[in-house]
Design an enzyme around this catalytic site. Structure first.
Site, PDB file in Angstrom:
ATOM      1  N   SER A 110       0.849  -1.190   0.000  1.00 30.15           N
ATOM      2  CA  SER A 110       0.000   0.000   0.000  1.00 30.15           C
ATOM      3  C   SER A 110       0.884   1.240   0.000  1.00 30.15           C
ATOM      4  O   SER A 110       2.048   1.173  -0.419  1.00 30.15           O
ATOM      5  CB  SER A 110      -0.928  -0.026   1.218  1.00 30.15           C
ATOM      6  OG  SER A 110      -1.921   0.979   1.107  1.00 30.15           O
ATOM      7  N   ASN A 111       0.379   2.363   0.441  1.00 25.26           N
ATOM      8  CA  ASN A 111       1.182   3.591   0.511  1.00 25.26           C
ATOM      9  C   ASN A 111       0.687   4.442   1.674  1.00 25.26           C
ATOM     10  O   ASN A 111      -0.215   4.039   2.406  1.00 25.26           O
ATOM     11  CB  ASN A 111       1.128   4.346  -0.827  1.00 25.26           C
ATOM     12  CG  ASN A 111      -0.297   4.700  -1.205  1.00 25.26           C
ATOM     13  OD1 ASN A 111      -0.959   5.451  -0.496  1.00 25.26           O
ATOM     14  ND2 ASN A 111      -0.796   4.130  -2.295  1.00 25.26           N
TER      15      ASN A 111
END
Ligand code: PMT
Length: 210
Positions: free
Chosen positions: A21-22
C-alpha cells in the site's frame, strides 16, 4: 454539480495478513468531498482503507484494491459531471496471492509484481464533456511530471504535490500544491490546510465548469 471524488490508498494483498500500500491517509480527498458538499454539490466519495469517518451529506463508497477502485469509479462516472482523483491508487500488486500466510522461515524472498489498472486512464473513454482532475504525487520534477500526466490523459487539471516535504502531502493536515492546467502557467498555491486547498479547488472547478 454531481462531483465524484476518490481518496485514500488501495491495498494489494500478498497473503491473508500482508499487503502492499502507501502512506495516503485520505485527508486530502475527504477534505475535497466535504468542501464540495458544503458548497451544495451532490458528492460521491470512493475511498480506500482509511480511518476517517464517512462525511455527513456525502455518499461514501469504501473499496480495498485498485481493481475495486476501478469498478467503483467506472460505475459512478456516468452519473457525475466532475471526477477528482485524489486517491493514491497502488501502482503495483503481487502477481500471485498466497492463500495461506507465508512462513518467515526463509532468510530472503522475492515478490513478483504486476501493474494495477490505471483507473484514470481506464475511464477516459467515458469522459465526454466531464471535467477530469488528477492529482500527482512526486518527489522530484513535480510540475514537469504533472504536465506530462495532464497532456497524456487530456485532463482539465492536475494538482501536483511534492511529497518529499515533511510539512505537506501524505498524512499531514496541510498541503502545498501547484495547479497545472493546459491553458495557463502552473499556479503554485501557498502552504495551507487541506480544507483550504479543497475549498480553493472546488471554487476553481465551479468557475471552470461555467
Ligand atoms: O491522503 P493524504 O494523506 O491526505 O495525501 C494526499 C495525497 C498526497 C495522496 C494526494 O494529494 C495525492 O497526491 N493523490 C494522488 C497520488 C497519486 O497516486 O499520484 P500518482 O502521480 O501516482 O497518480 C496520478 C493520478 O493517476 C492520480 O490522480 C491517481 O489517482 C491516478 N492513478 C494512479 C495510479 C493508478 N493505478 N490509477 C490511477 O487512476
Amino acid at each position: 454539480m454531481r462531483i465524484l471524488v476518490t481518496a485514500g490508498p488501495t491495498r494489494e494483498a500478498i497473503d491473508p495478513v500482508r499487503y502492499l500500500s502507501n502512506r495516503s491517509s485520505g485527508k486530502m480527498g475527504f477534505a475535497i468531498a466535504v468542501a464540495a458538499a458544503g458548497r451544495g454539490h451532490d458528492v460521491t466519495l470512493i475511498t480506500g482503507p482509511v480511518s476517517l469517518p464517512s462525511p455527513a451529506g456525502v455518499k461514501t463508497v469504501r473499496i480495498g484494491t485498485a481493481e475495486e477502485m476501478l469498478v467503483a469509479v467506472r460505475g459512478h462516472v456516468p452519473g457525475c459531471e466532475v471526477l477528482i482523483m485524489a486517491a493514491a491508487v497502488a501502482d503495483w500488486r503481487p502477481k500471485t496471492f498466497a492463500a495461506q500466510k507465508q512462513k518467515k522461515d526463509v532468510t530472503s524472498a522475492t515478490l513478483e509484481l504486476e501493474r494495477t489498472p490505471d483507473v484514470l486512464q481506464s475511464v477516459l473513454p467515458l469522459k465526454g464533456e466531464r471535467l477530469f482532475i488528477g492529482f500527482a504525487a512526486e518527489t522530484e520534477h513535480v510540475v514537469e511530471y504533472a504536465q506530462r500526466k495532464l497532456v497524456a490523459k487530456g485532463l482539465e487539471a492536475v494538482v501536483a504535490n511534492d511529497v518529499s516535504r515533511g510539512d505537506a502531502g501524505f498524512e499531514v493536515d496541510d498541503n502545498q500544491v501547484t495547479l497545472v492546467t493546459p491553458d495557463a502557467a502552473p499556479e503554485a498555491w501557498p502552504l495551507m490546510s487541506k480544507r483550504e486547498v479543497a475549498e480553493r479547488l472546488v471554487r476553481w472547478v465551479e468557475q471552470r465548469a461555467c
